[in-house]
Motif scaffolding. Structure first.
Motif, mmCIF file in Angstrom:
data_model
loop_
_atom_site.group_PDB
_atom_site.id
_atom_site.type_symbol
_atom_site.label_atom_id
_atom_site.label_comp_id
_atom_site.label_asym_id
_atom_site.label_seq_id
_atom_site.Cartn_x
_atom_site.Cartn_y
_atom_site.Cartn_z
ATOM 1 N N THR C 50 -14.416 9.434 -13.751
ATOM 2 C CA THR C 50 -14.879 10.020 -12.490
ATOM 3 C C THR C 50 -13.748 10.068 -11.469
ATOM 4 O O THR C 50 -13.569 11.057 -10.757
ATOM 5 C CB THR C 50 -16.051 9.193 -11.944
ATOM 6 O OG1 THR C 50 -17.107 9.219 -12.905
ATOM 7 C CG2 THR C 50 -16.554 9.744 -10.630
ATOM 8 N N GLU C 92 -20.598 13.356 -10.511
ATOM 9 C CA GLU C 92 -21.400 12.265 -11.037
ATOM 10 C C GLU C 92 -22.529 11.943 -10.054
ATOM 11 O O GLU C 92 -22.336 11.993 -8.846
ATOM 12 C CB GLU C 92 -20.495 11.033 -11.180
ATOM 13 C CG GLU C 92 -21.193 9.793 -11.662
ATOM 14 C CD GLU C 92 -20.196 8.647 -11.808
ATOM 15 O OE1 GLU C 92 -19.772 8.399 -12.930
ATOM 16 O OE2 GLU C 92 -19.843 8.031 -10.783
ATOM 17 N N ASP C 167 -18.817 16.291 -14.724
ATOM 18 C CA ASP C 167 -18.866 14.840 -14.879
ATOM 19 C C ASP C 167 -20.237 14.464 -15.437
ATOM 20 O O ASP C 167 -21.217 14.395 -14.706
ATOM 21 C CB ASP C 167 -18.613 14.150 -13.533
ATOM 22 C CG ASP C 167 -18.204 12.700 -13.707
ATOM 23 O OD1 ASP C 167 -18.400 12.152 -14.805
ATOM 24 O OD2 ASP C 167 -17.686 12.108 -12.729
ATOM 25 N N GLU C 168 -20.288 14.283 -16.725
ATOM 26 C CA GLU C 168 -21.526 13.912 -17.427
ATOM 27 C C GLU C 168 -22.672 14.854 -17.108
ATOM 28 O O GLU C 168 -23.714 14.454 -16.596
ATOM 29 C CB GLU C 168 -21.899 12.464 -17.095
ATOM 30 C CG GLU C 168 -20.728 11.541 -17.302
ATOM 31 C CD GLU C 168 -21.148 10.089 -17.434
ATOM 32 O OE1 GLU C 168 -22.322 9.845 -17.721
ATOM 33 O OE2 GLU C 168 -20.278 9.226 -17.265
HETATM 34 MG MG LIG Z 1 -18.131 8.088 -13.974
#
Ligand SMILES: [Mg+2]
Ligand SMILES: Nc1ncnc2c1ncn2[C@@H]1O[C@H](COP(=O)(O)OP(=O)(O)OP(=O)(O)O)[C@@H](O)[C@H]1O
Ligand SMILES: Nc1ncnc2c1ncn2[C@@H]1O[C@H](COP(=O)(O)OP(=O)(O)OP(=O)(O)O)[C@@H](O)[C@H]1O
Ligand SMILES: [Mg+2]
Lengths: 316, 359, 242, 251, 291
Positions: C50, C92, C167-168
């Motif tokens: 991140t 995130e 991010d994810e």
């Molecule tokens: Mg992260």
């Protein structure tokens, strides 16, 4: 993890400083300033428990302070009560008032809470201003000396001893509290109210308790200050005094007990120092306030502590 | 030689700044003048000043500083009654002669050994106004007072002396020093049964707003009286036409030019008026006059005492007789630490946008 | 480090350091992303993924090193300028604008875009995530976790990025939707959008990635074509649960 | 021990949970799955008292607890984690976990201010327990950190540690594996199993099917706020409605 | 009786509009930064003071007004640039204390350079009271009311319809996300302070003929404006105006029917009661975060 020693080290340093001050400060005027600092610091620590730790802002704390001061003044002057009784009754009345309003008021958050407490403080100060048969109205009222069983606190030395002892006691209480289950519950309320409730914290109850505690402490400090100064005016219960107290908390550092002491010291001494800037006092004060907050946004003590720590960076 | 230290605590900032500011300017100007003329007892005066920001608690703390740290010989100040009362216990304990610039009677009644004052009391203002009302046959009055220290004390004294002049207060309203509108209060006064006059007791801009609202409500049939709190040209400037006919008691300074040459105060008020204008390019105010009188009274007392010894100066102050100041002629005594009587007040009326002395 | 790009790199990160106060979270990161590539970054919790994406977007200060985007040094450029330059991020924790409606969130996603593109782009997003259309007048803060995740994705796409930082993006999404997200990612690549993907679902991410990077405690430790990393034993035991 | 009867919750016109009923057996792992927006988190919020149900009953150990405040439920042995992190960033990681043990510690303001020996001893013991729990949850390296210094995945685990610190009878986990890679998910799986083995009833919301299928004794599937299916892992996996709405063909 | 009631109402509405104008400034800055700007009162004071002094110095009224508004706006921008921007990562309380510092500085400087006197500004369209239904009000009151409504309309349009307005709201809600969608959050903040100062100046100028102005005139208006803004919910223009009017009318009704000594206290009691039932203020945003 804050170790036991670390906590008591701070307290010890404070005690040593308080013990040494009267030796160093020969001029009674400086002792006078020290007394005012100590009494202010007591209130500021209590307010910090509410604001810095529990996250509940109060813009009306001077109202509680004023209630204590005026209870002491009015009950001793008009009813001839012994000062200690007046102090206790004042504190109790403040506590009851704080308790009654605590639940509805502390349901509010952020700016509405700020406004509601501000309103409460203003109501108190207007009542003090208007009920002049008891309070002397806007011109203020004299407060007799503090006597306890034929013993009168008189002179700077005695007052210094009393206020230093109070400050030490308050600091000790506060340090104990924040590092206890109750203290953690309070901080958790600040961090996340749902999380703390789910963990079993009765948030309404704890908010109310710390609100009452800080109000009662403010009231007691108000009573004692009133006896020390000997004369009080409604200004001490007013909005600007509330703002002053909040400023002391923030400048010293939210959620920092020693920060509160430093904040109180700084903002009590500063106006005295600034007298040399004839006419420019207000401007210089404002500028100092801004500059401090810009360069130490977390308040003096936490920011300096952080800076000291960052000298030895550790790697992840 | 060592300087003679004059300590002062004044409200140079904050809500009472419009009082404290001319007071400080006057002290500064005249300390300079006196020093230029050789000082007092061959010693120079030194003014040590602190600004209490209109906060009585600060006044208390600065007084301590002046006494303990600066070790002043004489104290002048306490712009407001609150500040004065916060300072008084300290000077009593430290035994320093203290001349207050605050209005309320409580400052000198009961008499405190070390405390004196120069301004007229609010009780005198009320009496002067009632005297005039009586002459005009007014007996039912609506009172509108400010919730400041000045106004609250004025209200109390007004209530206390009304009966003596056969006057009933048919309405008793208040307004805040920073209020921007008083029509609600005036409407109530207007509708009070039999009201014959309005008496406003306040300082600064509030009374001007009251006057404007009074015009707005078309109340000119009911005569308006103000207190000496508005005795300044600023009041005329702010309230304009609607102020026509307003009456108030004032120290001589306000009508310096109109005073007959025979008047005892003519000389002092004209010279103060000139000095202040020359130096500050601004209108002098009667409040500055209080400070000037306080300074001159102390200098006079020190001269007569021949020393700066506190007890001697105090004794000299207490025996001041026939001292002509901007505020009036002072005759102090152990029972009277102000020494003024009603003749120190002049009754004026606003005519054609200016003050006119009433006979 | 082997050069796996044939095209000219659109993003080149070299020697990047970043700190949180005294704590150093990134240690001399070197990364190259070729134009139109899909690059995956995998690493354990707290590895610094991140932090790296935030540094590229300019919302996390970097203390050393350089970031070049499309041939231009952007290391000292403000975050909003980087968005204008074409770098968009799905952050995130979703970071939707809670008190604003879903549609306003999307509108803000197109903040840097000319007005006339908005209506069309909005329809495309609604087609991609029908539930957002259904909820378009609801405050974003009221959406379920997965719905917010979709909104975050759609909001980033509204900016028509040249380089998309994810991010994810599959966090909190139902299995069907995870597949959908990966399908979308591949489709975006086929449209020529460069993608830098941080995924805990390392298997799926590496399977479609042109290039993969492995980050451990703030340093890049492995790199190579996605499928190749997928076969790497270290990677398998550390990230794929095998 | 936990039995939900005809529970409903609507927000304005949105029926987030509609007439849902199910039973959770003591000591079991009971999972709730369903598409995004199906009402899983809302269900958790209802059961833990964060929301008040529009209608229906929540029986917990024989008592209807519907509408009770979260802290009252915590006192009865309920604990949970959050899908959207609810960590106190103003505190240290360890203190966060210790807040979890709140109910087991002295809550008296004055005892705390005086730091009575009993309070101190209990607090120290609790501190050690909390550190132990952090290690158990895989965030041992953050024992001396502030919560604000932790990464997303670490914070998720910290929440589990805090929930466990309460020594609950039932623990509700909302997507504990979100943001974790497969290896880390494996660790969580192990952890949840151990928790269940220690006798704590677990209710689990999770989109990682591997984890859900491996762990669950019983699965409830929600869709559009309504119960879509219910049964063992195998039953649910084979249910065509569930495949269509949630799992997709490949699962 | 009715005439009396109307008189109280007019007076309350005039004062209330002044509060509302002050509240609008608070609302703008709050909507972009979450900060309660305690210097808002000083913007009001500055506007009134500059206009009064300029016009007293012979500058024609319209020009004096324009100069005052522009200078005050510039002061707002300057304040953001010099003291808010360098602390932009600080917590909200810290920023609030900074605004207190700024307010002291501005007030102190005005006191030094413009003096402590009270000044009047000529009413825009004379001061012959208008009689309406048996009660009277000053023409200037209509100016205040009218401009207030105009400003509310403009703000509603700005925050509801324009991208920039939405960008401001986004900035206060989530600065990180705002940056990530390409909003220049620094410029947004600069703009909001400029706008708030501008509005403050307009308010200060409009009420100066009614209330007079002096270096400390901002304190009370700032305080009441804050109360009005929070009462209204700090959401948008309508809340600020309703909050201001409620406060003003409550004050004048209390003074008229209950007690002028408690005219400042009674409205607070009322407001506390309102807040107990509507904890987010009258028009406050619904809770928008869930767990
Ligand atoms: Mg992260
Ligand atoms: N605000 C912060 N203050 C201090 N340290 C931080 C902060 N945020 C992150 N860190 C630390 O920096 C390191 C990298 O964190 P980062 O969030 O980039 O990890 P990540 O790879 O994204 O992890 P995750 O998979 O859990 O999201 C971690 O060690 C973390 O503890
Ligand atoms: N306050 C609210 N007002 C309106 N709708 C709401 C509100 N709260 C939740 N909803 C709606 O209720 C539905 C259920 O949300 P919930 O968070 O329970 O879903 P979920 O099953 O947890 O989804 P996910 O897997 O994405 O986390 C969603 O469609 C959501 O938009
Ligand atoms: Mg959910």
């Amino acid at each position: 993890m804050k170790s036991l020693n670390q906590r008591y080290a701070g307290l010890l340093v404070l005690a040593v400083i308080l013990a040494l001050l009267p030796v160093v400060l020969t001029n009674p005027f400086y002792i006078d300033v020290a007394i005012r600092i100590a009494l202010n610091a007591v209130v500021v620590i209590a307010l910090n428990l509410l604001m810095g730790y529990t996250g509940q802002i109060s813009l009306g704390h001077a109202g509680f302070y004023g209630m204590g001061a005026y209870a002491s003044a009015a009950l001793t002057t008009h009813m001839n009560w012994p000062p200690i009784l007046a102090l206790v009754v004042g504190a109790a009345a403040t506590g009851v008032l704080a308790f009654v309003v605590a639940r509805p008021i502390l349901k509010l958050k952020g700016h509405t809470l700020a406004m509601a407490t501000l309103g409460l403080g203003i109501i108190i100060s207007i009542a003090i201003n208007n009920e002049s048969q008891w309070t002397g109205g806007p011109d203020g009222i004299g407060v007799p000396a503090f006597t306890l069983f034929d013993f009168t606190i008189e002179g700077e030395k005695a007052w210094y001893a009393v206020s230093a002892a109070l400050l030490l006691l308050m600091t000790w209480f506060a340090l104990n509290l924040i590092d206890s289950p109750v203290g953690r519950a309070l901080q958790a309320i600040h961090g996340s109210e749902v999380a703390s409730r789910v963990a079993g914290v009765d948030t309404a109850k704890f908010k109310a308790r710390v609100f009452v505690l800080s109000a009662v402490v403010a009231s007691i400090a108000g009573s004692i200050s009133a006896h020390y100064i000997g004369f009080i005016t409604p200004g001490m219960a007013g909005f600007f005094h509330s703002i002053e107290l909040v400023t002391m908390v923030v400048v010293g550092g939210m959620a920092s007990v020693f920060g509160s002491i430093i904040g109180a010291a700084l903002l009590t001494v500063l106006p005295q120092l600034l007298q040399t800037f004839e006419g420019w006092e207000v401007v210089v004060f404002g500028v100092i306030l801004m500059v401090t907050m810009i360069f130490m946004p977390k308040g003096l003590v936490p920011s300096i502590a952080q800076r000291l720590r960052s000298r030895k960076p550790k790697e992840v | 030689a060592e300087t003679i230290k004059i300590g002062s605590v004044l409200s140079v900032t904050g809500p009472a700044a419009f009082l404290g500011d001319p007071e400080l300017k006057t002290l500064q100007l005249y300390v300079e003048k006196i020093n230029a003329a050789g000082g007092v007892l061959g010693r120079k005066l030194e003014l040590v000043h602190y600004d209490d920001g209109s906060d009585a608690a600060k006044a208390n703390s600065f007084t301590k500083r002046l006494i303990e740290s600066d070790k002043v010989n004489v104290l002048i100040g306490g712009t407001t009654t609150g500040a004065t009362m916060a300072m008084a216990p300290l000077v009593e304990r430290a035994k320093v002669p203290f001349i207050s610039l605050a209005g309320a009677v409580v400052v000198i009644d009961p008499v405190k050994k070390w405390v004196f004052k120069t301004p007229h009391t609010d009780r005198m203002a009320a009496e002067k106004v009632f005297e005039d009302m009586k002459k005009r046959g007014i007996s039912k009055v609506g009172l509108l007072s400010e919730t400041s220290g000045f106004g609250a004390s004025g209200r109390k004294e007004t209530q206390a002396v009304a009966a003596k002049y056969g006057i009933t207060l048919v309405a008793d309203e208040t307004y805040g020093p920073k209020d921007t509108d008083t029509t609600a209060q005036l409407t109530r006064i207007k509708s009070a049964p039999g009201v014959q006059a309005v008496f406003v007791f306040g300082l600064g801009q509030g009374p001007a707003i009251v006057t404007k609202n009074y015009g707005q409500l078309g109340m000119s049939a009911v005569p308006m009286y103000q207190s000496h709190g508005v005795a300044s040209d600023e009041y005329l400037k702010l309230s304009g036409k609607v102020a026509e006919g307003v009456r108030l008691p004032t120290p001589a300074l306000l009508i310096a030019k109109a005073l007959p040459a025979s008047d005892a105060q003519k000389a002092i008020v004209t010279s103060y008026d000139k000095d202040y204008r020359d130096r500050y390019k601004a209108e002098p105010s009667t409040f500055g006059g209080y400070a000037l009188d306080a300074l001159n009274l102390s200098v006079d007392a020190i001269k007569r005492a021949g020393s700066t010894d506190g007890e001697k100066v105090r004794a000299a102050l207490e025996t001041t007789k026939g001292f002509v100041g901007t505020t009036g002629v002072f005759n102090m005594s152990p029972k009277d630490h102000m020494g003024l009587d009603l003749s120190a007040f002049r009754m004026v009326e606003v005519k054609n946008g200016d003050w006119q002395l009433l006979k | 480090m082997q050069d796996t790009t044939t095209k000219q790199p659109i993003l080149q990160v070299s020697g990047l350091d970043s700190h949180y106060g005294p704590i150093k979270a990134l240690h001399g990161i070197d990364i190259q992303i070729g134009e139109g590539q899909l690059v995956a970054l995998v690493g354990a919790n707290g590895a610094g993924k991140t932090t790296l994406l935030r540094a590229i977007s300019g919302v996390q200060p970097s203390s050393a090193g350089s970031i070049r985007f499309a041939g231009q040094e952007i290391g000292s450029m403000s975050a909003d300028k980087r968005v204008r330059a074409g770098i968009c991020q799905v952050p995130e924790g979703r970071q939707v604008f809670g008190p604003m409606t879903v549609e306003d969130n999307l509108r803000l996603g197109a903040y840097t875009r000319p007005k006339q593109d908005f209506a069309g782009d909005l329809e495309r997003m609604y087609a991609l995530f029908p539930v957002l259309k259904e909820k378009r007048h609801l405050l974003a803060g009221m959406l379920s976790g997965g719905q917010q995740q979709m909104l975050a994705m759609a909001r980033a796409l509204m900016g028509r990025p040249k380089l998309l930082l994810l991010d994810e993006p599959s966090m909190g999404l139902a299995p069907l939707l995870i597949r959908e997200i990966f399908r979308i990612v591949e489709e975006l690549r086929s449209q020529g959008i460069t993608i830098f993907l941080v995924e805990q679902n390392a298997h799926a991410a590496l399977a479609i990635a042109d290039v993969g990077y492995v980050i451990e405690t703030g340093s890049i430790t492995l790199t190579g074509p996605g499928p190749e990393l997928l076969a790497n034993e270290q990677v398998q035991s550390a990230y794929l649960g095998m | 021990m936990l039995s939900i009867e005809n529970l409903s919750k609507s927000f304005g016109g949105v029926h987030a949970v509609q007439d849902v009923s199910f039973n959770v057996k003591q000591g079991s792992i009971h999972s709730v799955i369903g598409p995004n927006g199906a009402g899983k988190t809302t269900l958790f919020n209802l059961v833990t008292g964060v929301y008040t149900p529009t209608s229906g009953r929540i029986m917990f150990n024989g008592e209807n607890v519907a509408g009770m405040a979260p802290d009252a439920l915590a006192r009865r042995g309920m604990s949970r984690t959050f899908q959207n992190l609810q960590v106190c960033m103003n505190m240290s990681a360890l203190d966060n976990v210790m807040v979890g043990s709140h109910l087991r510690l002295n809550q008296n303001l004055f005892a705390s201010m005086l730091r009575l020996p009993a309070v101190r001893r209990a607090d120290e013991a609790c501190r050690h327990e909390a550190a132990e729990l952090m290690r158990f949850c895989g965030v041992g390296k953050y024992v001396y950190s502030d919560a604000g210094q932790m990464s997303y995945g670490a914070l998720k685990r910290l929440e589990i540690a805090r929930a466990l610190a309460a020594k609950p009878k039932v623990i509700l986990l909302d997507e504990p594996a979100a943001g974790l890679n497969h290896t880390e998910t494996g660790e969580i799986e192990e952890l949840v199993r151990k928790v269940a083995q220690s006798g704590i009833t677990v209710v689990l919301v999770e989109h990682d099917m591997k984890l859900v299928m491996n762990l669950s004794d019983h699965i409830l599937v929600l869709d559009y706020g309504k119960k879509l299916a219910e049964g063992t892992a195998a039953e649910v996996r084979a249910n065509p409605d569930v495949i269509a709405a949630y799992l997709g063909a490949a699962a | 009786m009715l005439a009396q009631f109307l008189q109280f109402l007019y007076s309350g509405m005039t004062v209330g509009s002044a509060y509302a104008l002050a509240a609008l400034g608070f609302t703008i800055i709050y909507n972009t930064s979450g900060v309660i700007n305690f210097a808002q009162g000083e913007f009001i004071m500055l506007g009134g003071m500059l206009a009064a002094l300029l016009s007293a110095g012979g500058v024609p009224l319209p020009l004096a007004i324009i100069i005052a508004v522009v200078v005050t706006g510039a002061v707002g921008v300057l304040m953001e640039k010099v003291v808010i921007e360098p602390a932009r990562d600080a917590q909200v309380v810290t920023l609030i204390i900074i605004t207190i510092g700024a307010s002291l500085t501005i007030r102190g400087l005005v006191q030094i350079f413009l003096g402590k006197g009270t000044h009047a500004l000529a009413p825009f369209s004379g001061d012959t009271p208008i009689q309406f239904l048996g009660a009277s009000l000053l023409p200037q009151s209509l100016w205040v009311l009218g401009v207030t409504l105009l400003v509310v309309g403009a703000l509603a349009w700005f925050f509801g319809r324009t991208m920039l307005g939405k960008a401001m709201l986004a900035t206060s809600n989530n600065r990180l996300a705002a940056q990530l969608v390409g909003i220049d959050t620094r410029r947004v903040l600069l703009l909001s302070f400029g706008l708030a100062a501008l509005l403050g100046a307009v308010g200060g100028i409009l009420v100066a003929p009614i209330t007079y102005t002096s270096y400390d005139a901002g304190i009370m208006l700032g305080l009441k404006g804050f109360v009005a803004a929070v009462l209204g919910g700090l959401g948008g223009g309508v809340g600020a105006v309703v909050g201001g009017l409620i406060l003003g009318v409550a004050e004048s009704m209390t003074a008229g029917y209950i007690s002028s000594s408690y005219k400042d206290a009674v409205p607070f009691v009322l407001i506390l009661l309102i807040l107990f039932f509507m904890p987010r203020g009258l028009f406050g945003a619904k809770i928008s975060e869930r767990v």
